[in-house]
Write an enzyme that holds these catalytic residues in place. Structure first.
Site, PDB file in Angstrom:
ATOM      1  N   ARG A 253      16.500 -12.673 -15.345  1.00 33.58           N
ATOM      2  CA  ARG A 253      17.771 -12.614 -16.090  1.00 33.58           C
ATOM      3  C   ARG A 253      17.920 -11.233 -16.731  1.00 33.58           C
ATOM      4  NH1 ARG A 253      16.255 -18.097 -17.240  1.00 33.58           N
ATOM      5  NH2 ARG A 253      15.400 -17.650 -19.313  1.00 33.58           N
TER       6      ARG A 253
ATOM      7  N   LYS B  90      31.432 -13.303 -30.208  1.00 32.85           N
ATOM      8  CA  LYS B  90      32.369 -14.122 -29.422  1.00 32.85           C
ATOM      9  C   LYS B  90      32.156 -15.609 -29.686  1.00 32.85           C
ATOM     10  CE  LYS B  90      32.258 -15.884 -25.081  1.00 32.85           C
ATOM     11  NZ  LYS B  90      32.070 -15.917 -23.635  1.00 32.85           N
TER      12      LYS B  90
ATOM     13  N   LYS C 252      40.929 -13.192 -26.936  1.00 34.87           N
ATOM     14  CA  LYS C 252      40.500 -13.290 -25.525  1.00 34.87           C
ATOM     15  C   LYS C 252      41.124 -14.527 -24.891  1.00 34.87           C
ATOM     16  CE  LYS C 252      36.358 -13.547 -22.657  1.00 34.87           C
ATOM     17  NZ  LYS C 252      35.041 -12.970 -22.412  1.00 34.87           N
TER      18      LYS C 252
HETATM   19  P1  13P Z   1      34.845 -15.182 -16.997  1.00 32.85           P
HETATM   20  O1  13P Z   1      35.507 -13.836 -16.942  1.00 32.85           O
HETATM   21  O2  13P Z   1      33.838 -15.400 -15.889  1.00 32.85           O
HETATM   22  O3  13P Z   1      35.806 -16.306 -17.169  1.00 32.85           O
HETATM   23  O4  13P Z   1      33.931 -15.173 -18.302  1.00 32.85           O
HETATM   24  C1  13P Z   1      34.473 -14.669 -19.464  1.00 32.85           C
HETATM   25  C2  13P Z   1      33.860 -15.353 -20.617  1.00 32.85           C
HETATM   26  O5  13P Z   1      33.271 -14.723 -21.460  1.00 32.85           O
HETATM   27  C3  13P Z   1      34.024 -16.807 -20.760  1.00 32.85           C
HETATM   28  O6  13P Z   1      33.642 -17.209 -22.035  1.00 32.85           O
END
Ligand code: 13P
Length: 335
Positions: free
Chosen positions: A44, A134, A217
């Site tokens: 990972r 996030k 986002k």
């Molecule tokens: P994806 O762009 O693969 O949807 O992932 C973004 C993300 O951080 C989802 O929480």
């Protein structure tokens, strides 16, 4: 300008976007096993380290979202991961939710957990070098969903999370993701996404969040992946812009889309068109996971020693998305 506003603008300056490399161990295991690589902590790290050392980090990637395991790992050269990211010219961030669980009272929906002990975890991440965070709320669309309950409950936790993050001097990425899975129309996606985002901002305002110090986002406005409706990329861009213009307060400095299961090229093309038609003051960029990493991961899985080959593929996607965030992408640039 406030310090938080400064960080948010720095992450998204000049068409830069965010690399969402914060897959939980469970999700990352699915991704690695999907390309026949055993999911060990070493593997990972190796894949992520390959990306974090790529040259596009400096030009294109303004921020990297890490997972708890990664932010505490050291590279093969004994560098701490947040230090490596800063050295490469980007800003380290961290996913702080602990995942979406069944919502009591509406068992077909999810509520995101992770508020317990969050203040202490944030202090720890801040000391490790994180400047932003996030938290993802997730909503599915069908006849009766998302319910008022899930919209209200997820907005409430997103606001409480954001308040704790700003208290700790970091920028919260607020991610309410309306999933593309299902038979719904683009219009359903538009209606539900508008409602979800408006409700989030009501709660953020109630919790006294400095809106200049967040990044939103969201998902783009798409027809469900099982819908018979096919809409053009131009329509996706126009619906997405219209939805955000009507639901996001003007103080918010930047919007960084998730890719949500779109193909790499689709995610780039849609972002390009969004920027081509963007008449708002919002910066519109990307915070992609799969749409930045998929091809690089596939290549890397075949020869994990070929670091340069995997970086070349990642650099290309990062450059294409940064051009798209500037409205300067075109199909001819794809190889
Ligand atoms: P994806 O762009 O693969 O949807 O992932 C973004 C993300 O951080 C989802 O929480």
């Amino acid at each position: 300008m406030s310090e938080l506003n400064n960080i948010a603008l720095k992450i998204l300056e000049n068409g830069k976007g965010i690399l969402a490399a914060d897959e939980s161990t469970g999700t990352m295991s699915k991704r690695l096993e999907g390309v026949n690589v055993p999911s060990t902590p070493e593997n990972r790290l190796l894949f992520r380290e390959t990306l974090f050392n790529a040259s596009s980090m400096n030009e294109c990637i303004g921020g990297v979202i890490l997972y708890d395991e990664t932010i505490k790992q050291e590279t093969s050269k004994k560098n701490k991961i947040p230090e490596l990211i800063s050295k490469m010219g980007s800003i380290p961030g961290i996913k702080v939710d602990t995942g979406a669980k069944v919502l009591a009272g509406s068992p077909n929906e999810k509520i995101t957990e992770g508020l317990d002990g969050l203040r202490d975890r944030l202090r720890e991440y801040y000391k490790l070098g994180a400047k932003f965070t996030k938290w993802r709320g997730v909503y599915n669309i069908s006849k009766n969903y998302p319910s008022k309950l899930s919209i209200k409950a997820n907005a409430h936790v997103l606001a409480r999370y954001s308040a704790l993050v700003q208290e700790c001097n970091m920028v919260p990425i607020v991610e309410p993701e309306v999933l593309m899975d299902g038979e719904h129309s683009a219009n359903d996606c538009y209606e539900k996404t508008s409602e979800v985002i408006k409700r989030c901002f009501e709660e953020l305002i109630l919790h006294k969040i400095d809106l200049k110090g967040i990044i939103l986002k969201p998902n783009m406005i798409l027809a469900g992946n099982k819908s018979k409706e096919k809409i053009s990329n131009e329509e996706v861009a126009k619906l997405t812009l219209d939805c955000l213009k009507n639901s996001v307060p003007s103080e918010v400095p930047g919007i960084a889309f998730l890719s949500g299961g779109q193909s790499e090229i689709e995610a780039t093309e849609n972002l390009h068109l969004i920027n081509k038609y963007n008449k708002t003051n919002f910066i519109m960029s990307y915070s992609y996971g799969r749409a930045l990493q998929q091809s690089a991961l596939k290549f890397w899985s075949k020869d994990i020693q070929n670091v340069e080959g995997a970086q070349k593929i990642f650099n290309h996607r990062a450059k294409m998305n940064t051009l798209a965030a500037l409205g300067k992408w075109s199909k001819d640039l794809e190889i």
